[in-house]
Write an enzyme that holds these catalytic residues in place. Structure first.
Site, short mmCIF file in Angstrom:
data_model
loop_
_atom_site.label_atom_id
_atom_site.label_comp_id
_atom_site.label_asym_id
_atom_site.label_seq_id
_atom_site.Cartn_x
_atom_site.Cartn_y
_atom_site.Cartn_z
N ASP A 1 2.98 -0.09 8.38
CA ASP A 1 3.40 1.19 8.57
C ASP A 1 3.89 1.48 7.05
O ASP A 1 3.39 0.59 6.11
CB ASP A 1 4.46 1.45 9.43
CG ASP A 1 5.74 0.52 9.17
OD1 ASP A 1 5.75 -0.34 8.04
OD2 ASP A 1 6.68 0.41 9.95
N LEU B 1 0.94 -1.21 0.04
CA LEU B 1 0.27 0.00 -0.01
C LEU B 1 0.92 1.04 0.01
O LEU B 1 1.86 1.42 0.71
CB LEU B 1 -0.92 -0.18 1.06
CG LEU B 1 -1.92 -1.13 1.12
CD1 LEU B 1 -2.63 -1.48 2.58
CD2 LEU B 1 -2.98 -0.85 0.06
N GLY C 1 6.88 0.81 5.61
CA GLY C 1 7.65 -0.32 5.21
C GLY C 1 6.94 -1.37 4.60
O GLY C 1 5.78 -1.63 4.57
N ASP D 1 6.00 -4.90 5.90
CA ASP D 1 6.01 -5.98 6.73
C ASP D 1 6.66 -5.62 7.92
O ASP D 1 7.38 -6.36 8.71
CB ASP D 1 6.21 -7.44 6.11
CG ASP D 1 5.15 -7.91 5.08
OD1 ASP D 1 4.17 -7.59 4.80
OD2 ASP D 1 5.76 -8.63 4.38
N ASN E 1 -2.52 -5.94 8.84
CA ASN E 1 -2.24 -6.95 7.76
C ASN E 1 -1.87 -8.13 8.51
O ASN E 1 -1.49 -8.18 9.73
CB ASN E 1 -0.89 -6.38 6.99
CG ASN E 1 -0.64 -7.50 6.01
OD1 ASN E 1 -1.25 -8.08 5.28
ND2 ASN E 1 1.00 -7.91 5.80
N THR E 2 -2.21 -9.21 7.66
CA THR E 2 -1.81 -10.67 8.30
C THR E 2 -0.79 -11.17 7.33
O THR E 2 -0.87 -11.08 6.29
CB THR E 2 -2.92 -11.54 8.42
OG1 THR E 2 -2.56 -12.60 8.77
CG2 THR E 2 -3.87 -11.75 7.10
N HIS E 3 0.57 -11.77 7.78
CA HIS E 3 1.48 -12.05 7.29
C HIS E 3 1.89 -13.53 7.63
O HIS E 3 2.25 -13.90 8.91
CB HIS E 3 2.73 -11.32 7.55
CG HIS E 3 4.03 -11.51 6.67
ND1 HIS E 3 4.07 -11.31 5.49
CD2 HIS E 3 5.06 -12.10 7.12
CE1 HIS E 3 5.28 -11.80 5.04
NE2 HIS E 3 5.82 -12.38 5.96
C1 GRF Z 1 -2.40 -15.50 3.97
O1 GRF Z 1 -1.54 -16.54 4.39
C2 GRF Z 1 -1.94 -14.25 3.91
O2 GRF Z 1 -1.13 -14.01 5.02
C3 GRF Z 1 -0.91 -14.21 2.81
O3 GRF Z 1 -1.77 -14.71 1.68
C4 GRF Z 1 -2.51 -15.68 2.50
C5 GRF Z 1 -3.97 -15.23 1.70
O4 GRF Z 1 -4.85 -16.36 1.93
N1 GRF Z 1 -0.61 -12.87 2.38
P1 GRF Z 1 -6.49 -16.14 1.77
O5 GRF Z 1 -6.61 -15.29 0.37
O6 GRF Z 1 -6.95 -15.29 2.85
O7 GRF Z 1 -6.81 -17.68 1.73
#
Ligand code: GRF
Length: 203
Positions: A146, A98, A148, A150, A112-114
């Site tokens: 932020d 972003l 950066g 991740d 975000n989820t990583h």
């Molecule tokens: C997740 O593991 C997310 O952390 C990563 O891509 C995957 C997306 O999975 N960036 P979904 O589209 O929610 O099934």
């Protein structure tokens, strides 16, 4: 009631988990819109739940910043990032960085989820990178975004032990089984005021 915009690029299983949680009237957040940068298969989950969805393609704009402005405006149309309540933007598998203007617009109400234990293995190939490094343990991080890649403050993490010989797809699937409830729980805690995004500290 926390208003949540979810951004995706792929299958949207994290989005699906959020929509399922939010279908319970007792859940303290509502998914008000879903945005994508591409024709993501996961947009079908928004449609099935009757949640408005939109696609805003970076290629249609002269710069990433301009794309970010249009994306921000589309989200704000649904009442996230405007008015007295800031709402929340959740990047759940959005495979784009972003742009800074977008981050400044919503920060710190932007998470975000990583699929790794940040600060280890940032970037688009976190699961592959963990395997290539011979990691015995990896996992998932939900963090504030932020400017950066991740790098923002960690909110919640969960760990997964790497099994000998497993493929990237197998490991990613096992990570995602933890990721979905962790993301739902994090959104719940933010909505209840149990997690203060402004006070989250850099890792
Ligand atoms: C997740 O593991 C997310 O952390 C990563 O891509 C995957 C997306 O999975 N960036 P979904 O589209 O929610 O099934």
């Amino acid at each position: 009631m926390l208003k949540v915009a979810v951004l995706i690029s792929g299958g949207g299983s994290n989005l699906e988990a959020l929509l399922e949680a939010a279908a319970d009237p007792a859940f303290p957040a509502r998914i008000v819109c879903v945005g994508s940068d591409t024709e993501a298969p996961g947009l079908a989950h928004a449609e099935a739940a009757g949640v408005p969805a939109f696609i805003i393609r970076p290629g249609d704009y002269d710069s990433r910043e301009e794309w970010g402005q249009v994306l921000a405006a589309a989200i704000q149309e649904h009442g996230v990032g405007t008015g007295p309540e800031p709402g929340l933007v959740v990047s759940a598998g959005l495979m784009r960085i972003l742009p800074p203007g977008f981050v400044r617009e919503f920060s710190p109400h932007l998470i975000n989820t990583h699929p790794a234990l940040l600060p280890l293995y940032p970037g688009a190939h976190a699961v592959r990178d963990a395997l290539a490094a011979g990691a015995a343990v990896t996992g998932v991080t939900v963090h504030v975004i932020d400017e950066g890649v991740d790098t923002g403050p960690t909110l919640r993490q969960a760990t997964v032990e790497v099994r000998p010989g497993e493929t990237e797809a197998e490991l990613h699937e096992r990570i995602k089984r933890l990721e979905r409830p962790l993301l739902v729980q994090t959104v719940r805690e933010i909505a209840l005021g149990e997690l203060d995004l402004a006070a989250a500290e850099a890792p």
